[in-house]
Design a protein around this motif. Structure first.
Motif, PDB file in Angstrom:
ATOM      1  N   VAL A 128       0.667  71.517  10.329  1.00 36.27           N
ATOM      2  CA  VAL A 128       0.384  70.785  11.564  1.00 36.27           C
ATOM      3  C   VAL A 128       0.029  69.351  11.203  1.00 36.27           C
ATOM      4  O   VAL A 128      -0.886  69.133  10.396  1.00 36.27           O
ATOM      5  CB  VAL A 128      -0.768  71.437  12.351  1.00 36.27           C
ATOM      6  N   PRO A 129       0.740  68.340  11.778  1.00 31.08           N
ATOM      7  CA  PRO A 129       0.380  66.930  11.506  1.00 31.08           C
ATOM      8  C   PRO A 129      -0.926  66.555  12.213  1.00 31.08           C
ATOM      9  O   PRO A 129      -1.137  66.883  13.381  1.00 31.08           O
ATOM     10  CB  PRO A 129       1.567  66.152  12.083  1.00 31.08           C
ATOM     11  N   ILE A 130      -1.789  65.873  11.474  1.00 29.98           N
ATOM     12  CA  ILE A 130      -3.084  65.404  11.999  1.00 29.98           C
ATOM     13  C   ILE A 130      -3.153  63.890  11.848  1.00 29.98           C
ATOM     14  O   ILE A 130      -2.941  63.389  10.725  1.00 29.98           O
ATOM     15  CB  ILE A 130      -4.258  66.072  11.261  1.00 29.98           C
ATOM     16  N   PRO A 131      -3.432  63.134  12.908  1.00 25.20           N
ATOM     17  CA  PRO A 131      -3.647  63.604  14.283  1.00 25.20           C
ATOM     18  C   PRO A 131      -2.343  63.997  14.964  1.00 25.20           C
ATOM     19  O   PRO A 131      -1.296  63.431  14.654  1.00 25.20           O
ATOM     20  CB  PRO A 131      -4.290  62.391  14.965  1.00 25.20           C
ATOM     21  N   LEU A 132      -2.441  64.935  15.900  1.00 29.64           N
ATOM     22  CA  LEU A 132      -1.270  65.478  16.588  1.00 29.64           C
ATOM     23  C   LEU A 132      -0.865  64.519  17.701  1.00 29.64           C
ATOM     24  O   LEU A 132      -1.674  64.175  18.568  1.00 29.64           O
ATOM     25  CB  LEU A 132      -1.603  66.860  17.160  1.00 29.64           C
ATOM     26  N   ALA A 133       0.398  64.089  17.670  1.00 31.66           N
ATOM     27  CA  ALA A 133       0.848  63.056  18.606  1.00 31.66           C
ATOM     28  C   ALA A 133       1.283  63.617  19.946  1.00 31.66           C
ATOM     29  O   ALA A 133       1.424  62.856  20.901  1.00 31.66           O
ATOM     30  CB  ALA A 133       1.990  62.261  17.979  1.00 31.66           C
ATOM     31  N   ILE A 134       1.539  64.919  20.041  1.00 29.95           N
ATOM     32  CA  ILE A 134       1.991  65.507  21.302  1.00 29.95           C
ATOM     33  C   ILE A 134       0.955  66.514  21.775  1.00 29.95           C
ATOM     34  O   ILE A 134      -0.018  66.811  21.077  1.00 29.95           O
ATOM     35  CB  ILE A 134       3.371  66.183  21.139  1.00 29.95           C
ATOM     36  N   SER A 135       1.167  67.069  22.961  1.00 38.29           N
ATOM     37  CA  SER A 135       0.187  67.974  23.543  1.00 38.29           C
ATOM     38  C   SER A 135       0.198  69.323  22.838  1.00 38.29           C
ATOM     39  O   SER A 135       1.191  69.714  22.204  1.00 38.29           O
ATOM     40  CB  SER A 135       0.465  68.169  25.038  1.00 38.29           C
TER      41      SER A 135
ATOM     42  N   PRO B 260       0.179  72.438  24.223  1.00 42.76           N
ATOM     43  CA  PRO B 260       1.189  73.399  24.726  1.00 42.76           C
ATOM     44  C   PRO B 260       2.591  73.117  24.205  1.00 42.76           C
ATOM     45  O   PRO B 260       3.332  74.055  23.870  1.00 42.76           O
ATOM     46  CB  PRO B 260       1.106  73.212  26.249  1.00 42.76           C
ATOM     47  N   GLU B 261       2.961  71.815  24.123  1.00 37.65           N
ATOM     48  CA  GLU B 261       4.306  71.502  23.649  1.00 37.65           C
ATOM     49  C   GLU B 261       4.468  71.863  22.181  1.00 37.65           C
ATOM     50  O   GLU B 261       5.468  72.480  21.771  1.00 37.65           O
ATOM     51  CB  GLU B 261       4.587  70.006  23.870  1.00 37.65           C
ATOM     52  N   TRP B 262       3.474  71.508  21.358  1.00 37.00           N
ATOM     53  CA  TRP B 262       3.569  71.824  19.931  1.00 37.00           C
ATOM     54  C   TRP B 262       3.497  73.334  19.699  1.00 37.00           C
ATOM     55  O   TRP B 262       4.217  73.886  18.863  1.00 37.00           O
ATOM     56  CB  TRP B 262       2.459  71.118  19.177  1.00 37.00           C
ATOM     57  N   GLY B 263       2.657  74.018  20.456  1.00 37.10           N
ATOM     58  CA  GLY B 263       2.559  75.469  20.311  1.00 37.10           C
ATOM     59  C   GLY B 263       3.840  76.168  20.717  1.00 37.10           C
ATOM     60  O   GLY B 263       4.245  77.163  20.077  1.00 37.10           O
TER      61      GLY B 263
ATOM     62  N   GLU C 289      -1.493  82.567  24.701  1.00 36.77           N
ATOM     63  CA  GLU C 289      -2.813  82.031  25.044  1.00 36.77           C
ATOM     64  C   GLU C 289      -3.713  81.951  23.829  1.00 36.77           C
ATOM     65  O   GLU C 289      -4.411  80.940  23.620  1.00 36.77           O
ATOM     66  CB  GLU C 289      -3.441  82.895  26.137  1.00 36.77           C
ATOM     67  N   ASP C 290      -3.701  83.000  22.990  1.00 40.24           N
ATOM     68  CA  ASP C 290      -4.532  82.991  21.779  1.00 40.24           C
ATOM     69  C   ASP C 290      -4.069  81.916  20.805  1.00 40.24           C
ATOM     70  O   ASP C 290      -4.884  81.253  20.150  1.00 40.24           O
ATOM     71  CB  ASP C 290      -4.474  84.366  21.103  1.00 40.24           C
ATOM     72  N   LEU C 291      -2.745  81.720  20.711  1.00 41.13           N
ATOM     73  CA  LEU C 291      -2.221  80.716  19.798  1.00 41.13           C
ATOM     74  C   LEU C 291      -2.641  79.318  20.238  1.00 41.13           C
ATOM     75  O   LEU C 291      -3.086  78.508  19.411  1.00 41.13           O
ATOM     76  CB  LEU C 291      -0.691  80.816  19.742  1.00 41.13           C
ATOM     77  N   PHE C 292      -2.492  79.041  21.539  1.00 44.35           N
ATOM     78  CA  PHE C 292      -2.850  77.721  22.032  1.00 44.35           C
ATOM     79  C   PHE C 292      -4.336  77.428  21.812  1.00 44.35           C
ATOM     80  O   PHE C 292      -4.708  76.320  21.438  1.00 44.35           O
ATOM     81  CB  PHE C 292      -2.521  77.612  23.519  1.00 44.35           C
TER      82      PHE C 292
END
Length: 549
Positions: free
Chosen positions: A27-34, A36-39, A54-57
């Motif tokens: 996972v890139p930090i900081p995350l540039a997208i939301s 839900p979209e990345w998940g 839901e658990d993943l998000f």
């Protein structure tokens, strides 16, 4: 401005304990997208079933928040260590870099607020009033006041002449009713008279208003230009020219028009109040009309009308921490139509208000605020009545409707404040609401008006109003029932209450000297004035000189 990202290992487990599956993701930090979209991308790429979405998000959100905070903390530590070891050139370069970045980012959406004349006018006026331009400014204000006064007198004369003509016309017409005139003719005449009065009043009001607007604009422009010259130095030709241009006051053709002002009866005292730390205060007892403290009196020197000396002190202390306040007793209706409220408004309208809103606009603003106060009181009264109704089981629906429909009037002891720069000896006026119960001899320290005085003194102590004038007898005019004993009893009550209030307020201020003026109506006997003067030092501790033998 680009931001460098780092990849962090994210681990997610799902499924039952016997068939648990584990997914490890970058996972890139900081995350540039939301989240839900990345998940959703991770679920599609790694074939993660939808029922764990839901658990993943939630897990992904907690992970990115924690890692992002750690990432910025690390950057902050690196920047701090770099700055600690940097030399002055590198620090200046860093400051310039961040200044350009800030301006480039924020000036896209908002422009820097430029200082305008209205914001700096009080500061410019305060500087000039303490400069050699003082006399010129006072003469300019005074000449403006004379011009407005002439128009006001012309309006009064025109209205009086018209009313006399209309009265004579009506007196001649009424006896002819039923002979040559009918009731309809009289009604038409009254309607015509009313329309004439409205038209001529509107004409003169518009003329006076236009003059005041012109004076206010010219005065502000003059102050602005003189201040610019003043900043460049006293010797600049522009400054000296503007100061001299209006340095002469308006001449008076006939000295017999002006009469000297009568002397006031006054007594002054110095007292010390406080339990441990004694603070010095000034007390003054004076007999005068309350509006004499507001009204400009014509003062002549060598055939020339000049501002009165009190006006000088009032102008100098306008923007300072030494303001003058006056308590004016009014009824519970917020207007300027009748009684002393109308007389006070007429005094205010005799000259242009250069610094604050005029009296009519101030009254309208206060009316708006009073409606909010009335609504708040009605709401709190309704809640109190509802709780009382639930506890007693009684119905008070009629009282509730009465409370909600009550007009926006004030209660006894309430007060509202107006600000002024064009009055003689006053900056702040406290309009204190009173009622007819004050004419009774049974007023005590718990009367709403007395409590209103306490609140006024608190406001004065908290807002640099160092001089407050209080009507000692809580009336502006004497009447038949106000005997000497009645006056002494009322004065003793006010003296004792004010002394207690001053001791109470001593903790709110520093060691500056405060002045309280006790005003008694104009025209009282010298005997009563001397009795009041003897009563004051008996209640307050007066500072007497030490006599060494």
């Amino acid at each position: 401005m680009s931001v460098t990202t780092v990849e962090k290992e994210f681990e997610f487990k799902y499924g039952s304990s016997s068939k648990e599956r584990k997914v490890q993701l970058k996972v890139p930090i900081p995350l540039a997208i939301s989240i839900p979209e990345w998940g959703s991308r991770l679920m599609s790429h790694n074939k993660i079933p939808f029922y764990v979405e839901e658990d993943l998000f939630k897990a992904l959100k907690d992970f990115t928040q924690q890692e992002t905070a750690n990432y910025y903390d690390e950057l902050e530590s690196q920047a701090f260590n770099k700055l600690r070891n940097a030399d002055s050139n590198e620090i200046d370069e860093l400051i310039n870099k961040w200044t350009k970045a800030f301006e480039g980012e924020h000036l896209k959406y908002a422009k820097l607020e430029q200082p305008c004349e209205s914001n700096s006018f009080p500061e410019m006026y305060h500087k000039l009033i303490h400069s050699p331009a003082l006399e010129t400014m006072l003469n300019l204000e005074h000449s403006y006041a004379l011009a407005v006064g002439e128009l006001v007198q012309a309006r009064s004369q025109a209205l009086n002449e018209m009313q006399q003509r209309q009265s004579m016309e009506m007196e001649r017409a009424v006896p002819k009713v039923g002979i040559s005139l009918t009731d309809r003719d009289i009604n038409d005449m009254a309607t015509r008279h009313f329309t004439e009065t409205e038209n001529i009043t509107e004409y003169w009001d518009r003329k006076i208003s236009n003059l005041k607007e012109t004076q206010k604009r010219e005065f502000h422009e003059w102050v602005l230009k003189v201040h610019e010259d003043y900043q460049s130095g006293f010797g600049s030709p522009g400054y000296l020219q503007r100061v001299r241009a209006l340095s002469e006051a308006a001449p008076v053709e006939d000295d017999s028009d002006w009469t000297p002002q009568p002397q006031r009866m006054e007594e002054s005292f110095t007292i010390h109040l406080g339990s441990q730390l004694k603070l010095m205060h000034n007390l003054r007892l004076l007999s005068a009309d309350v509006l004499d403290l507001c009204r400009h009196k014509l003062n002549k020197v060598g055939g020339i009308v000049v501002p009165q000396p009190q006006r000088l002190q009032t102008a100098i202390s306008l923007y300072s921490n030494n303001l003058n306040g006056l308590v004016l007793l009014v009824d519970n209706r917020i207007n300027s139509y009748t009684g002393i409220k109308k007389e006070f408004a007429d005094v205010c309208k005799m000259s242009t208000e250069f610094h604050f809103e005029d009296i009519d606009k101030a009254i309208e603003l206060i009316k708006e605020e009073s409606r909010k106060v009335a609504d708040w009181r009605a709401a709190n009264s309704s809640q109190a009545d509802s709780s009382s109704q639930s506890s007693s089981g009684k119905s008070n629906s009629s009282d509730h409707s009465q409370t909600r429909s009550s007009p926006a009037t004030l209660k006894t002891g309430d007060f509202y404040i107006t600000r002024h720069s064009n009055l003689s000896e006053v900056h702040i006026v406290f309009h204190l609401v009173v009622d007819d119960t004050l004419r009774s001899a049974d007023v005590n320290s718990r009367h709403p008006t007395i409590l209103g005085l306490r609140n006024i003194l608190r406001v004065a102590h908290e807002h640099d109003i160092c001089t407050v004038t209080i009507p000692l007898l809580l009336v502006h005019e004497m009447s038949e029932e106000m005997t000497i004993q009645w006056c002494l009893k009322r004065a003793e009550l006010i003296f004792k209450c004010v002394k207690g209030f001053m001791i109470e307020m001593a903790s709110l201020v520093g060691d500056e000297t405060r002045t309280v003026q006790f005003l008694v109506p104009k025209g009282i006997s010298e005997e009563l004035f001397m009795n009041l003067s003897n009563l004051l030092p008996a209640i307050f501790r007066v500072s007497n000189p030490v006599v060494l033998k």
